[in-house]
Design a protein around this motif. Sequence first.
Motif, short mmCIF file in Angstrom:
data_model
loop_
_atom_site.label_atom_id
_atom_site.label_comp_id
_atom_site.label_asym_id
_atom_site.label_seq_id
_atom_site.Cartn_x
_atom_site.Cartn_y
_atom_site.Cartn_z
N GLY A 134 61.31 67.40 0.73
CA GLY A 134 60.19 67.59 -0.20
C GLY A 134 60.10 66.49 -1.24
O GLY A 134 59.01 66.05 -1.61
N VAL A 135 61.24 66.03 -1.72
CA VAL A 135 61.27 64.97 -2.74
C VAL A 135 60.92 63.62 -2.13
O VAL A 135 60.46 62.71 -2.82
N MET A 136 61.11 63.51 -0.82
CA MET A 136 60.90 62.24 -0.13
C MET A 136 59.50 61.66 -0.34
O MET A 136 59.32 60.45 -0.38
N ARG A 137 58.50 62.51 -0.51
CA ARG A 137 57.12 62.02 -0.70
C ARG A 137 56.97 61.20 -1.97
O ARG A 137 56.23 60.23 -2.00
N GLU A 138 57.64 61.62 -3.03
CA GLU A 138 57.46 60.95 -4.32
C GLU A 138 58.49 59.86 -4.57
O GLU A 138 58.18 58.83 -5.14
N ASN A 139 59.74 60.10 -4.18
CA ASN A 139 60.79 59.12 -4.42
C ASN A 139 61.69 59.07 -3.18
O ASN A 139 62.52 59.95 -2.97
N VAL A 140 61.51 58.03 -2.38
CA VAL A 140 62.21 57.94 -1.10
C VAL A 140 63.72 57.85 -1.28
O VAL A 140 64.48 58.53 -0.59
N LEU A 141 64.17 57.04 -2.20
CA LEU A 141 65.60 56.85 -2.39
C LEU A 141 66.29 58.14 -2.86
O LEU A 141 67.37 58.49 -2.37
N GLY A 171 65.18 61.17 -2.31
CA GLY A 171 65.12 62.09 -1.17
C GLY A 171 66.23 61.83 -0.17
O GLY A 171 66.88 62.75 0.32
N ILE A 172 66.48 60.54 0.15
CA ILE A 172 67.56 60.19 1.07
C ILE A 172 68.91 60.59 0.49
O ILE A 172 69.78 61.12 1.20
N GLY A 173 69.09 60.40 -0.81
CA GLY A 173 70.34 60.80 -1.45
C GLY A 173 70.58 62.30 -1.37
O GLY A 173 71.70 62.75 -1.10
N ILE A 174 69.54 63.07 -1.59
CA ILE A 174 69.67 64.53 -1.52
C ILE A 174 69.96 64.96 -0.08
O ILE A 174 70.80 65.83 0.16
N ILE A 175 69.29 64.34 0.88
CA ILE A 175 69.52 64.68 2.28
C ILE A 175 70.96 64.36 2.69
O ILE A 175 71.62 65.15 3.36
N LEU A 176 71.46 63.22 2.27
CA LEU A 176 72.85 62.86 2.60
C LEU A 176 73.85 63.77 1.89
O LEU A 176 74.94 64.02 2.39
N ALA A 177 73.47 64.27 0.71
CA ALA A 177 74.36 65.19 -0.02
C ALA A 177 74.50 66.53 0.69
O ALA A 177 75.50 67.23 0.52
N ALA A 178 73.52 66.89 1.51
CA ALA A 178 73.57 68.17 2.23
C ALA A 178 74.76 68.24 3.18
O ALA A 178 75.31 69.32 3.42
N SER A 179 75.19 67.09 3.68
CA SER A 179 76.32 67.12 4.62
C SER A 179 77.66 67.29 3.90
O SER A 179 78.68 67.49 4.55
N GLU A 180 77.68 67.22 2.58
CA GLU A 180 78.93 67.40 1.82
C GLU A 180 79.15 68.83 1.36
O GLU A 180 80.17 69.12 0.73
N ILE A 181 78.23 69.71 1.63
CA ILE A 181 78.33 71.10 1.17
C ILE A 181 79.61 71.80 1.69
O ILE A 181 80.28 72.48 0.92
N PRO A 182 79.99 71.65 2.98
CA PRO A 182 81.22 72.34 3.43
C PRO A 182 82.46 71.91 2.64
O PRO A 182 83.32 72.74 2.33
N ARG A 183 82.56 70.64 2.31
CA ARG A 183 83.71 70.16 1.54
C ARG A 183 83.69 70.76 0.13
O ARG A 183 84.73 71.14 -0.41
#
Length: 133
Positions: free
Chosen positions: A75-82, A84-96
């Motif tokens: 959702g954030v990707m539309r306004e600020n691409v960088l 949005g990418i940071g938030i998406i990559l942070a999703a893979s750190e949730i199990p840790r």
Amino acid sequence: MLIFLLIMMGYSIIKVFFANLKRGGILLITVVVGSLYMFSIVRGYTDGFIQWCKQVVGICLTAFLQSVILIAGLGVMRENVLLGIGIILAASEIPRITGQFGLDTSTKANLMSTIYAAQSAVTITRTIAGAMK
């Protein structure tokens, strides 16, 4: 740069998707095996049941948070691409992160605990069947 961002976004989405599929299977097996721990509570052994509860909560919370953060990143990707990418990559750190707070999201098998829970279930069932005769 655009190709690099698309590769990172695709990697993260695919990783979260397959992790959630894996977690769904683990949760299904954990819930089925967890019913054996109920028989141990009667005898006063609550350690296995408490650990089972932590694992179920950890798996559900991890799957939910990963999906929410992934959708927020898209959702954030539309306004600020960088961002949005940071938030998406942070999703893979949730199990840790959930592991740091004591919620077990792994599939470590404790064979002795499972065998003891099964023996308790068989013993209680025999006792109940003997009392009904």
